[in-house]
Design a protein around this motif. Structure first.
Motif, PDB file in Angstrom:
ATOM      1  N   LYS A 127     -22.357  57.664  64.234  1.00 15.26           N
ATOM      2  CA  LYS A 127     -22.816  56.550  65.050  1.00 15.26           C
ATOM      3  C   LYS A 127     -23.204  57.020  66.455  1.00 15.26           C
ATOM      4  O   LYS A 127     -22.426  57.698  67.129  1.00 15.26           O
ATOM      5  N   ALA A 128     -24.428  56.672  66.856  1.00 15.15           N
ATOM      6  CA  ALA A 128     -24.884  56.931  68.219  1.00 15.15           C
ATOM      7  C   ALA A 128     -25.073  55.585  68.898  1.00 15.15           C
ATOM      8  O   ALA A 128     -25.847  54.747  68.427  1.00 15.15           O
ATOM      9  N   LYS A 129     -24.346  55.374  69.994  1.00 12.34           N
ATOM     10  CA  LYS A 129     -24.379  54.090  70.678  1.00 12.34           C
ATOM     11  C   LYS A 129     -24.793  54.295  72.129  1.00 12.34           C
ATOM     12  O   LYS A 129     -24.257  55.162  72.821  1.00 12.34           O
ATOM     13  N   VAL A 130     -25.744  53.475  72.588  1.00 16.48           N
ATOM     14  CA  VAL A 130     -26.286  53.609  73.940  1.00 16.48           C
ATOM     15  C   VAL A 130     -26.329  52.243  74.605  1.00 16.48           C
ATOM     16  O   VAL A 130     -26.856  51.280  74.032  1.00 16.48           O
ATOM     17  N   GLY A 131     -25.782  52.146  75.810  1.00 16.43           N
ATOM     18  CA  GLY A 131     -25.831  50.905  76.569  1.00 16.43           C
ATOM     19  C   GLY A 131     -27.257  50.590  77.006  1.00 16.43           C
ATOM     20  O   GLY A 131     -28.070  51.503  77.216  1.00 16.43           O
TER      21      GLY A 131
ATOM     22  N   GLU B 115     -32.365  59.961  68.898  1.00 17.32           N
ATOM     23  CA  GLU B 115     -32.401  61.352  69.351  1.00 17.32           C
ATOM     24  C   GLU B 115     -30.995  61.930  69.458  1.00 17.32           C
ATOM     25  O   GLU B 115     -30.760  63.097  69.110  1.00 17.32           O
ATOM     26  N   MET B 116     -30.051  61.122  69.927  1.00 19.85           N
ATOM     27  CA  MET B 116     -28.672  61.585  70.054  1.00 19.85           C
ATOM     28  C   MET B 116     -28.086  61.926  68.684  1.00 19.85           C
ATOM     29  O   MET B 116     -27.417  62.954  68.513  1.00 19.85           O
ATOM     30  N   ALA B 117     -28.329  61.077  67.694  1.00 18.61           N
ATOM     31  CA  ALA B 117     -27.830  61.337  66.347  1.00 18.61           C
ATOM     32  C   ALA B 117     -28.481  62.587  65.763  1.00 18.61           C
ATOM     33  O   ALA B 117     -27.815  63.418  65.132  1.00 18.61           O
ATOM     34  N   ALA B 118     -29.784  62.731  65.980  1.00 21.84           N
ATOM     35  CA  ALA B 118     -30.509  63.897  65.468  1.00 21.84           C
ATOM     36  C   ALA B 118     -29.992  65.187  66.105  1.00 21.84           C
ATOM     37  O   ALA B 118     -29.858  66.220  65.433  1.00 21.84           O
ATOM     38  N   ASN B 119     -29.697  65.145  67.390  1.00 23.39           N
ATOM     39  CA  ASN B 119     -29.183  66.333  68.078  1.00 23.39           C
ATOM     40  C   ASN B 119     -27.797  66.716  67.572  1.00 23.39           C
ATOM     41  O   ASN B 119     -27.450  67.902  67.523  1.00 23.39           O
TER      42      ASN B 119
ATOM     43  N   ILE C 253     -20.089  59.337  67.718  1.00 22.57           N
ATOM     44  CA  ILE C 253     -18.838  59.511  66.988  1.00 22.57           C
ATOM     45  C   ILE C 253     -19.117  59.351  65.496  1.00 22.57           C
ATOM     46  O   ILE C 253     -20.211  58.939  65.101  1.00 22.57           O
ATOM     47  N   SER C 254     -18.145  59.668  64.678  1.00 24.63           N
ATOM     48  CA  SER C 254     -18.287  59.442  63.239  1.00 24.63           C
ATOM     49  C   SER C 254     -16.927  59.075  62.659  1.00 24.63           C
ATOM     50  O   SER C 254     -15.891  59.525  63.147  1.00 24.63           O
ATOM     51  N   ASP C 255     -16.943  58.254  61.612  1.00 29.36           N
ATOM     52  CA  ASP C 255     -15.702  57.876  60.950  1.00 29.36           C
ATOM     53  C   ASP C 255     -15.079  59.081  60.252  1.00 29.36           C
ATOM     54  O   ASP C 255     -13.856  59.213  60.199  1.00 29.36           O
ATOM     55  N   TYR C 256     -15.946  59.974  59.732  1.00 26.20           N
ATOM     56  CA  TYR C 256     -15.452  61.112  58.960  1.00 26.20           C
ATOM     57  C   TYR C 256     -16.541  62.180  58.941  1.00 26.20           C
ATOM     58  O   TYR C 256     -17.715  61.875  58.717  1.00 26.20           O
ATOM     59  N   SER C 257     -16.180  63.414  59.208  1.00 26.65           N
ATOM     60  CA  SER C 257     -17.165  64.493  59.205  1.00 26.65           C
ATOM     61  C   SER C 257     -16.475  65.817  58.924  1.00 26.65           C
ATOM     62  O   SER C 257     -15.255  65.946  59.037  1.00 26.65           O
ATOM     63  N   GLY C 258     -17.273  66.814  58.562  1.00 29.97           N
ATOM     64  CA  GLY C 258     -16.725  68.132  58.278  1.00 29.97           C
ATOM     65  C   GLY C 258     -17.801  69.037  57.730  1.00 29.97           C
ATOM     66  O   GLY C 258     -18.997  68.727  57.787  1.00 29.97           O
ATOM     67  N   ALA C 259     -17.396  70.177  57.182  1.00 30.68           N
ATOM     68  CA  ALA C 259     -18.364  71.128  56.642  1.00 30.68           C
ATOM     69  C   ALA C 259     -17.730  71.937  55.519  1.00 30.68           C
ATOM     70  O   ALA C 259     -16.513  72.162  55.498  1.00 30.68           O
ATOM     71  N   ALA C 260     -18.561  72.334  54.577  1.00 25.93           N
ATOM     72  CA  ALA C 260     -18.141  73.206  53.481  1.00 25.93           C
ATOM     73  C   ALA C 260     -19.003  74.457  53.550  1.00 25.93           C
ATOM     74  O   ALA C 260     -20.215  74.374  53.748  1.00 25.93           O
TER      75      ALA C 260
END
Length: 226
Positions: free
Chosen positions: A192-196, A205-209, A33-40
């Motif tokens: 943020k990438a969070k893994v149990g 790897e999840m964040a990079a993907n 997830i992310s607090d804030y994201s987008g694209a220009a």
């Protein structure tokens, strides 16, 4: 009294079972997830003045120069994910350190993530990144280098920065009489990438993907436009 103690014991056991189930579930989950994201994005057909000689960029659009400005181990995972996406589109991926040497030589991808954190908790592992992904079909390295020299962002400013970066690239192309194609900037604040702990997934790897998936969208959009 005995019955009350038995009732309390049953309630306590039930509570422990519920907590155990909840703990296992929490330790098994994974998400990004992310607090804030987008694209220009900025591009399209450039209106050229026929009295002036215009040229096209890049020199070789089949080559994509890639650089990742991020600390390890983030850099390694992001680079690998981006290279895989570029190759999946039938393009040649070339990882470089000094992008200024490849200005307008080929397409350009710069992943700039100066803000990173990690947390190794009892039940989960977590990594967090903030920054941008810059993709220029023209291979405009000068604009991204100039922009990041004064890079001092916050959650409220990152989208403005992304838009201004594409505007700067477009202005440069017009000034140097280069037929502009497009500029794309994706941004994330606290990606943020969070893994149990019971999950075998890798948060880096999840964040990079997540980052490379946005590049894939840019490349697919680019191909459709052409």
């Amino acid at each position: 009294m005995v019955e009350m103690k038995r009732a309390l014991l049953v309630v306590g056991i039930a509570a422990l079972i519920v907590l155990s189930i909840a703990g296992v579930a929490f330790a098994s989950e994974s998400y990004v997830i992310s607090d804030y994201s987008g694209a220009a994005q900025q591009g399209g057909t450039t209106i050229v003045d026929n009295s002036t000689t215009w040229r096209y960029a890049p020199e070789n659009p089949r080559v994509v120069y890639i650089t990742v400005w991020a600390p390890e181990p983030y850099k390694n995972y992001i680079t690998k994910a981006i290279v895989e996406v570029v190759r999946s589109q039938g393009l040649k991926a070339v990882v470089v350190n000094d992008v200024s040497k490849y200005d307008l030589k080929g397409r350009l991808v710069v992943a700039f993530f100066p803000y990173t954190e990690w947390n190794n908790g009892v039940l989960s592992r977590e990594v967090t990144l903030s920054g941008i992904l810059y993709y220029s079909y023209d291979g405009d390295a000068k604009s991204i280098i100039n922009a990041t020299r004064a890079f001092d962002l916050s959650k409220d400013a990152i989208s403005t920065f992304a838009g201004e970066l594409c505007q700067a690239s477009s202005k440069r192309m017009v000034y140097e009489h280069i037929v502009n194609r497009d500029c794309n900037v994706a941004y994330w604040w606290n990606l943020k990438a969070k893994v149990g702990k019971l999950n075998q997934a890798n948060p880096y790897e999840m964040a990079a993907n997540e980052i490379s998936s946005q590049l894939k969208n840019f490349l697919l959009s680019d191909n459709e436009a052409k």
